[in-house]
Each structure stands twice: as structure tokens, then as C-alpha cells.
Scaffold this motif. Structure first.
Motif, PDB file in Angstrom:
ATOM      1  N   ASN A 212     -41.955 -36.737  13.008  1.00  0.00           N
ATOM      2  CA  ASN A 212     -41.508 -36.684  11.613  1.00  0.00           C
ATOM      3  C   ASN A 212     -42.227 -35.546  10.903  1.00  0.00           C
ATOM      4  OD1 ASN A 212     -39.797 -38.910  11.844  1.00  0.00           O
ATOM      5  ND2 ASN A 212     -41.467 -40.330  11.469  1.00  0.00           N
ATOM      6  N   GLN A 213     -41.518 -34.421  10.803  1.00  0.00           N
ATOM      7  CA  GLN A 213     -42.083 -33.223  10.178  1.00  0.00           C
ATOM      8  C   GLN A 213     -41.128 -32.747   9.103  1.00  0.00           C
ATOM      9  OE1 GLN A 213     -43.304 -30.260  13.063  1.00  0.00           O
ATOM     10  NE2 GLN A 213     -43.792 -31.821  14.575  1.00  0.00           N
ATOM     11  N   LEU A 214     -41.609 -32.722   7.863  1.00  0.00           N
ATOM     12  CA  LEU A 214     -40.787 -32.316   6.727  1.00  0.00           C
ATOM     13  C   LEU A 214     -41.326 -31.023   6.142  1.00  0.00           C
ATOM     14  CD1 LEU A 214     -40.553 -35.801   4.961  1.00  0.00           C
ATOM     15  CD2 LEU A 214     -38.936 -34.790   6.585  1.00  0.00           C
ATOM     16  N   ASN A 215     -40.488 -30.005   6.084  1.00  0.00           N
ATOM     17  CA  ASN A 215     -40.879 -28.738   5.471  1.00  0.00           C
ATOM     18  C   ASN A 215     -40.821 -28.912   3.961  1.00  0.00           C
ATOM     19  OD1 ASN A 215     -41.239 -27.353   7.913  1.00  0.00           O
ATOM     20  ND2 ASN A 215     -39.043 -27.078   8.096  1.00  0.00           N
TER      21      ASN A 215
ATOM     22  N   LYS B 191     -48.499 -33.251  -4.788  1.00  0.00           N
ATOM     23  CA  LYS B 191     -47.089 -33.433  -5.143  1.00  0.00           C
ATOM     24  C   LYS B 191     -46.271 -32.413  -4.361  1.00  0.00           C
ATOM     25  CE  LYS B 191     -48.060 -35.145  -9.761  1.00  0.00           C
ATOM     26  NZ  LYS B 191     -47.758 -34.985 -11.192  1.00  0.00           N
ATOM     27  N   LEU B 192     -45.293 -32.933  -3.599  1.00  0.00           N
ATOM     28  CA  LEU B 192     -44.488 -32.098  -2.721  1.00  0.00           C
ATOM     29  C   LEU B 192     -43.018 -32.179  -3.113  1.00  0.00           C
ATOM     30  CD1 LEU B 192     -46.035 -33.434   0.612  1.00  0.00           C
ATOM     31  CD2 LEU B 192     -46.579 -31.249  -0.489  1.00  0.00           C
ATOM     32  N   SER B 193     -42.264 -31.181  -2.660  1.00  0.00           N
ATOM     33  CA  SER B 193     -40.813 -31.198  -2.802  1.00  0.00           C
ATOM     34  C   SER B 193     -40.214 -30.982  -1.418  1.00  0.00           C
ATOM     35  CB  SER B 193     -40.354 -30.098  -3.755  1.00  0.00           C
ATOM     36  OG  SER B 193     -38.936 -30.053  -3.791  1.00  0.00           O
ATOM     37  N   PHE B 194     -39.366 -31.922  -0.977  1.00  0.00           N
ATOM     38  CA  PHE B 194     -38.643 -31.815   0.283  1.00  0.00           C
ATOM     39  C   PHE B 194     -37.160 -31.753  -0.054  1.00  0.00           C
ATOM     40  CE2 PHE B 194     -36.217 -34.255   3.496  1.00  0.00           C
ATOM     41  CZ  PHE B 194     -36.251 -33.321   4.505  1.00  0.00           C
TER      42      PHE B 194
ATOM     43  N   ASP C  91     -47.271 -23.226  -2.136  1.00  0.00           N
ATOM     44  CA  ASP C  91     -47.437 -23.085  -0.681  1.00  0.00           C
ATOM     45  C   ASP C  91     -46.354 -23.868   0.044  1.00  0.00           C
ATOM     46  OD1 ASP C  91     -49.713 -21.552  -0.934  1.00  0.00           O
ATOM     47  OD2 ASP C  91     -51.097 -23.097  -0.214  1.00  0.00           O
ATOM     48  N   ARG C  92     -45.889 -23.296   1.142  1.00  0.00           N
ATOM     49  CA  ARG C  92     -44.985 -24.006   2.058  1.00  0.00           C
ATOM     50  C   ARG C  92     -45.864 -24.706   3.087  1.00  0.00           C
ATOM     51  NH1 ARG C  92     -39.810 -22.785   1.362  1.00  0.00           N
ATOM     52  NH2 ARG C  92     -39.274 -20.895   0.224  1.00  0.00           N
ATOM     53  N   VAL C  93     -45.673 -26.008   3.219  1.00  0.00           N
ATOM     54  CA  VAL C  93     -46.459 -26.799   4.151  1.00  0.00           C
ATOM     55  C   VAL C  93     -45.525 -27.739   4.916  1.00  0.00           C
ATOM     56  CG1 VAL C  93     -48.583 -26.731   2.773  1.00  0.00           C
ATOM     57  CG2 VAL C  93     -46.948 -28.590   2.423  1.00  0.00           C
ATOM     58  N   THR C  94     -46.050 -28.326   5.957  1.00  0.00           N
ATOM     59  CA  THR C  94     -45.326 -29.345   6.700  1.00  0.00           C
ATOM     60  C   THR C  94     -45.989 -30.690   6.433  1.00  0.00           C
ATOM     61  OG1 THR C  94     -44.792 -27.733   8.427  1.00  0.00           O
ATOM     62  CG2 THR C  94     -44.533 -30.051   8.987  1.00  0.00           C
ATOM     63  N   ALA C  95     -45.175 -31.673   6.073  1.00  0.00           N
ATOM     64  CA  ALA C  95     -45.657 -33.042   5.897  1.00  0.00           C
ATOM     65  C   ALA C  95     -45.370 -33.793   7.190  1.00  0.00           C
ATOM     66  CB  ALA C  95     -44.951 -33.707   4.720  1.00  0.00           C
ATOM     67  N   PHE C  96     -46.379 -34.477   7.714  1.00  0.00           N
ATOM     68  CA  PHE C  96     -46.275 -35.218   8.964  1.00  0.00           C
ATOM     69  C   PHE C  96     -46.419 -36.704   8.676  1.00  0.00           C
ATOM     70  CE2 PHE C  96     -48.198 -31.096   9.900  1.00  0.00           C
ATOM     71  CZ  PHE C  96     -47.372 -30.618  10.913  1.00  0.00           C
TER      72      PHE C  96
END
Length: 140
Positions: free
Chosen positions: A72-75, A91-94, A117-122
Motif C-alpha cells: 500500500n503505497q500512496l503518492n 497533512k497529506l493530499s492523495f 514535498d512529494r512523498v510516498t505514504a505507506f
């Protein structure tokens, strides 16, 4: 608590457990649940389902070309922070959907995280709960 909605695309059952693949805006998410499609009425192909997971179960990384066991990886894009002395709520935006991650303040500094920043949420598969829209949560 984070909530996303998606469509069930695959079911794999072994014993009393089912591995469920869900398409969330073109991104595959996976959850494991106790129960089988014969016993849990919402475990049906093409069924719209809600995914629920706690912000403390969302890890963040800046991995660009490495493999990791978490499927489960969300950009995401970092929208902002709520700083604490020990933990920081990120706080993220997917795909325009809000998500949050609760990580240590030290991790924010070590990763040099900044808004934009662009990150990956796991998210670990066993930390994702499933729920029918307007239904009861899967308590298993």
C-alpha cells in the motif's frame, strides 16, 4: 482516522481470511480481513468499499526507485504540519483526498520534510479496515 473509497478488484481466500485488492483512483490498495465472501456480504467483486486506517499507521518516505515490502503505497503531496514536542501530524493530499500521518518530530527533521514535498505514504495491509459505505466497520 483516514478514509478512502474504492472498488474491490480481487479477492483471494485462504481458510477464514481474505486478501482484498481495492482500486482507489487508479492506485491498488490491499487489506486483509477475517471472513470469506460467503460469510461477509460486502466482500464482492466490483463492490464499492471504504478503507479506514489510523494516522499512526501511515509511514512516510521519499523513496523514488526502491522496492519495499509494503504494497500500500500512496503518492502524496505534503499540505502542512501540526507540530508537537514529540509527534507531528503531517497533512497529506492523495489525488485531492486529505490524509494524515502521525510521525515523530525527529523523523520530520531527518527527512527534511516541507510543505509541497512529494512523498510516498505507506500503510501495512493488516492495518487497513474495510467498511461498507454507510455500513458497519469490519471489526475483525
Amino acid at each position: 482516522m483516514n478514509r478512502l473509497s474504492g472498488k474491490i478488484t480481487a479477492l483471494k481466500t485462504s481458510g477464514n481470511m481474505t486478501l482484498v485488492d481495492i482500486d482507489v483512483n487508479g492506485t491498488r490498495m490491499t487489506a486483509v480481513t477475517i471472513g470469506t465472501p460467503e460469510k461477509v456480504h460486502y466482500l464482492q467483486m466490483s463492490k464499492i468499499i471504504e478503507l479506514i486506517f489510523n494516522e499512526s499507521e501511515v509511514s512516510i518516505g521519499k523513496i523514488t526507485d526502491g522496492d519495499i515490502s509494503l504494497s500500500n503505497q500512496l503518492n502524496c503531496i505534503i499540505e502542512g504540519f501540526v507540530y508537537g514536542e514529540i509527534f507531528t501530524l503531517v497533512k497529506l493530499s492523495f489525488n485531492g483526498k486529505p490524509l494524515t500521518s502521525l510521525i515523530t518530530e525527529r523523523s520530520v527533521k531527518r527527512l527534511k520534510l516541507e510543505a509541497g514535498d512529494r512523498v510516498t505514504a505507506f500503510i501495512k495491509t493488516n492495518e487497513v479496515m474495510l467498511k461498507e459505505p454507510d455500513g458497519e466497520e469490519d471489526a475483525d
